[in-house]
Write a protein that holds these residues in place. Structure first.
Motif, short mmCIF file in Angstrom:
data_model
loop_
_atom_site.label_atom_id
_atom_site.label_comp_id
_atom_site.label_asym_id
_atom_site.label_seq_id
_atom_site.Cartn_x
_atom_site.Cartn_y
_atom_site.Cartn_z
N PRO A 199 54.45 28.83 36.97
CA PRO A 199 53.85 30.04 35.93
C PRO A 199 54.63 31.18 36.29
CG PRO A 199 52.31 29.57 37.55
CD PRO A 199 53.40 28.41 37.93
N ASP A 215 54.46 28.81 31.39
CA ASP A 215 53.02 29.50 31.27
C ASP A 215 53.25 31.04 31.80
OD1 ASP A 215 52.02 27.16 30.40
OD2 ASP A 215 51.28 26.54 32.45
N GLN A 273 46.83 29.44 37.41
CA GLN A 273 47.93 29.27 36.37
C GLN A 273 48.27 27.84 37.08
OE1 GLN A 273 46.95 30.85 33.71
NE2 GLN A 273 49.20 30.97 33.38
N GLN A 288 48.14 23.66 35.43
CA GLN A 288 49.36 22.98 35.20
C GLN A 288 48.92 21.84 36.24
OE1 GLN A 288 52.66 25.30 36.87
NE2 GLN A 288 53.30 26.24 34.89
N LYS A 303 48.64 21.35 39.36
CA LYS A 303 49.27 21.63 40.63
C LYS A 303 48.36 21.97 41.84
CE LYS A 303 53.86 22.68 38.74
NZ LYS A 303 54.88 23.85 38.54
#
Length: 905
Positions: free
Chosen positions: A816, A838, A874, A878, A880
């Protein structure tokens, strides 16, 4: 009645305060009066003034409490016996003026017939036509053979139809142009509503319709003309600055806020003409008072020469008969609201309510018909009275002059608008009113023609047209006019300073200090040094440029007449007649007006002056944004420096000083190229680019650079980043984390770049996250480029799409993307749609606080820890990073998750 009593009573009528004292020795009083009369007749007015001033001074020394006189009687300043001969052909000029009146009237009326509601104002020019026409025929100096020797004229904005009408008479505008008044997007170029150089670059010079800006800009224009002369850059001795404004406009603070500057600087090249039609948009300017007397007192107190033009020549015979001073007394006691009543009520009402108060006055006009009483003109409609005022203003030395001219708003518009409260907004006229206007001003049109409101211009070889052209040729050509080809000059190159910019300087400096050093260096440059105009509003020491005091001197028209208290210091306060620095005191509006004068010197004087105005950034686009908008309109060039940039960079100053939104405001100004550099080398690249584009290549723009007070050791300049700095972003540095699984992109700008760099290090060391830092020098420039590409693609759907710089630069970058700046989030959010992933913006939305930088940055959630949390959040979105990892980080970083949203704090 004895001569003694008659003389004393006559004086008492115009000096009411004298009635408060009993004359215990009339014979002695008469002796003094006769002595004074003897001095005036035998030795002149100057001698009489000297003796009176000495008597007054002596009386005050002896403790006599004398009343201050701020006003003269409500009559013309220039007596009839002192009027100079009129220099022109009154009859021809009357016809020309009437044709100009008609065409201005027809232009607005026709425009509203074709497109109801388009607008246009008739009444302002109707009241000021004589003021302008006398000036066009005998006063206004055109640009002359060089193209840069004329007067600078700030026309009253609402009078623009009259200026267009005269330009039509001169052959500068066509009927099609006038037909398209306020219709600027037609095949035949239309005419802008008001004076706008941006829209009509070969015609208008100065935008004035934003009320109050014309007056303040004209004051600093006149002072800047003296600056050019005193520094030996141009002889402006024969150039006057004229500002036309309305009496209602004087309620704007900018109109009168700088008049003391003109007085103390003895700007005798400055002339104000105030059209006192006693009426603003909704009603009287001073219904319960007298605006001319109020303005006279203000300007006299500010050191101006004041000339009142109150009554036309119809009143001269009555004033000559006024031995007792009753007429002057009556003129002084009637208030403005009542004067407006007289305009619309006819001669019978005037006889009864004005003259009828005193039998002696009623007797004076017993032979006057009601119609004659109704037609007796105010001074601003009498060409000979107006010319006398203009000549006196031009001849007067040592002071600026203001002419207060009494007029009737909507003069000649009849019952529909003359002297009415609705006059300002009058845009239409019926057939009867058109016919009445035609007849009153002797326009050679038939009844059938008049109802169509056609434009009228005499034959090219007619006496009127020959006279009109001859007068303008004699005065140096048509006005207003503006050259469209800017002068070009060679400027120092980026390469000339590159070597000393590439490496960090080895000391802690702020970007403000860096810009100050470059400004100082440029003042020494052999190519452009003399053209630099440093401008500051009493904050030189705050911005670290006090060294320029001694280097170039602070401009003062009279030099330095005192020994400064800090004369033993290196950076003492050094004023000089040829000083280069404009230190404007605590007046951002004044400093911006100086910027506008310097920034348009290329078109006004044919000289490329380079204004560099540094100020508290909070006070720029917020406080004087209207003047910056005017600068854009008038195609000014130069550099603005927000010297205390950012909401969190200014330690301790608090809400009114901390700027988190001027860059957002600047988005709306098309000619402003706004930058938020993080490092000294970025500022240098941007400034050198601006010099090249503005003065060597002739572009029209204003470069706005943020610069902060936070000092740190500057890094080395990355290789090959110049293009990115100018276009808005470049990759500053990357950091690889051990065992990294993710990569993020961090955008940093200005004061918050140090937090971004710290966050990058912490992400790598504590969270095993790799990252790239992008120095975003201008979100606005990135957005403009991207939007232009998007627009082109939309309008050319079958062609190969264009790709913006930001899209090209970020292509292949792994998100991101987290953007952090010391400005509101909306600044960086303007590029979000062009970022390939993002995007989350961090910014300083909310009110400022008095605190340390570190505490403020935590409060506004833009410090390193806030950037880390935003990055992890962020990544969690996602998939992650686990949400629990984000929560743990918030705890580990000692971050208060329940703190109040800074937007509302």
């Amino acid at each position: 009645m004895s001569d003694t009593l008659k003389s004393t009573e006559s004086i008492e009528q115009t000096e009411p305060y004298l009635k408060q004292t009993v004359d215990v020795d009339p014979a002695e009083t008469q002796e003094w009066l006769e002595s004074l009369e003897y001095v005036i007749k035998s030795k002149g007015e100057d001698r009489a003034k000297y003796i009176l001033s000495m008597l007054e001074a002596k009386a005050r020394l002896e403790g006599v409490d004398l009343p201050m006189k701020s006003n003269t009687p409500y009559i013309n300043t220039i007596a009839t016996k002192d009027q100079p001969p009129y220099p022109g052909n009154r009859e021809i000029e009357r016809r020309i003026k009437n044709y100009v009146r008609w065409n201005a009237f027809a232009m607005v009326v026709k425009g509203n017939k074709k497109n109801d509601g388009i607008g246009g104002h008739i009444s302002t020019f109707a009241s000021s036509a004589t003021l302008y026409e006398v000036a066009f025929n005998h006063v206004f100096r055109g640009r002359g053979e060089t193209g840069y020797d004329g007067d600078q004229i700030y026309f009253q904005g609402h009078a623009s139809p009259g200026m267009y009408s005269r330009a039509f008479m001169e052959g500068r505008l066509s009927e099609d142009n006038l037909d398209n008044f306020r219709l600027e997007l037609r095949d035949t170029p239309g005419l802008s509503s008001y004076p706008h150089p941006w829209l009509m670059p070969s015609f208008w010079e100065y935008p004035t319709v934003s009320m109050g800006l014309g007056p303040i800009m004209s004051i600093y224009q006149a002072r800047f003309n003296e600056y050019l002369k005193d520094r030996g850059l141009k002889d402006t001795t024969n150039q006057n600055v004229w500002a036309f404004l309305g009496d209602g406009e004087c309620d704007e603070p900018e109109s009168l806020g700088a008049i003391t500057l003109a007085g103390r600087e003895n700007l005798d090249n400055l002339k104000f003409v105030i059209n006192c039609n006693l009426q603003r948009l909704d009603g009287p300017v001073r219904g319960n008072g007298k605006i001319m007397q109020e303005l006279e007192a203000l300007f006299r107190g500010a050191g101006w020469n004041v000339i009142k033009v109150v009554w036309g020549d119809d009143w001269d015979p009555l004033l000559e008969q006024d031995e007792l001073g009753l007429l002057v007394k009556r003129m002084g006691e009637v208030i403005d609201g009542q004067y407006q009543k007289y305009v619309g009520m006819g001669g019978k009402y005037i006889r009864e309510h004005f003259f009828g108060k005193y039998p002696e006055l009623e007797e004076m006009v017993k032979t006057y018909s009601d119609e004659k009483l109704e037609r007796m003109r105010r001074g601003g409609h009498d060409p000979e009275k107006v010319w006398a005022a203009y000549k006196a203003a031009m001849d007067h030395k040592g002071q600026p002059t203001v002419i207060l001219a009494k007029t009737v708003k909507g003069y000649g518009l009849g019952e529909a608008g003359e002297g009415r409260n609705v006059a300002h907004n009058l845009k239409k006229a019926n057939e009867a009113e058109l016919l009445a206007f035609r007849s009153r001003f002797s326009i050679p049109l038939s009844d059938e023609e008049v109802v169509k409101a056609p434009f009228y211009k005499p034959a090219d070889n007619s006496p009127e047209m020959k006279y009109l052209r001859e007068r303008r040729e004699a005065l140096g050509g048509s006005v207003p006019s503006r050259p469209t080809e800017p002068p070009l000059m060679e400027v120092p190159t980026w390469e000339s300073i590159k070597e000393r910019t590439l490496k960090g300087c080895g000391e802690k400096i702020s970007t403000t200090m860096g810009i100050g050093r470059l400004m100082s260096d440029l003042c020494r440059d052999k190519k452009i040094g003399k053209n630099i105009v440093p401008i500051v509003p009493d904050e030189s020491r705050t911005f670290g440029i006090e060294g320029m005091f001694r280097q170039v001197g602070i401009y003062s028209h009279v030099g330095q007449l005192y020994d400064p208290i800090d004369s033993e210091q290196i950076s003492y306060y050094k004023e000089a007649q040829n000083g280069q620095l404009l230190e404007e005191g605590i007046s951002e509006a004044g400093a911006m007006s100086s910027f506008n004068a310097a920034g348009t010197a290329y078109s006004a004087h044919g000289i490329n002056m380079i204004p560099m105005f540094i100020y508290y950034s909070m006070f720029g686009f917020q406080r004087v944004g209207d003047l910056i908008w005017a600068a854009a309109d008038m195609r000014a060039k130069g550099f603005l420096f927000g010297g205390t940039a950012g909401r969190t960079a200014l330690n301790g100053e608090g809400l009114q000083h901390q700027d988190g939104h001027s860059l957002l405001n600047a988005i709306a100004f098309p000619t402003v190229r706004a930058f938020d550099p993080s490092f000294h080398f970025e500022s240098n690249v941007i400034i050198m680019d601006g010099l090249k584009k503005l003065y060597q290549e002739g572009e029209t723009a204003i470069y706005y650079l943020m610069c902060g007070t936070d000092a740190f050791e500057m890094p080395d300049m990355p290789e090959g980043c110049e293009e990115g700095i100018i276009k808005g972003m470049y990759k500053f540095r990357s950091m690889e984390a051990a065992d990294s699984k993710f990569r993020v992109q961090l955008f940093g700008s200005g004061a918050i770049m140090q937090c971004v760099m710290k966050a990058q290090e912490m992400l790598a060391e504590q969270f095993n996250i790799s990252s790239d830092i992008w120095s975003v020098t201008s979100y606005t420039q990135l957005r403009r480029d991207a939007e232009s590409c998007e627009r082109w693609n939309m309008l050319h759907p079958t062609e190969t799409p264009r790709k913006s710089y930001i899209e090209t630069a970020l292509e292949g970058s792994e998100g991101p993307f987290i953007a952090s700046s010391d400005y509101v989030k909306a600044l960086s959010e303007q590029v979000s749609k062009f970022v390939p992933g993002d995007f989350l913006a961090l910014g300083t939305d909310g009110m400022g606080r008095s605190e340390t930088r570190e505490t403020l940055r935590r409060h506004f959630e833009v410090d390193a820890e806030s950037i880390i949390i935003a990055t992890l959040y962020q990544l969690s979105k996602q998939g992650k990073v686990e949400a629990s990892a984000v929560a743990q980080a918030i705890k580990d970083l000692d971050y208060d998750a329940e703190k109040v949203n800074p937007l509302y704090a």
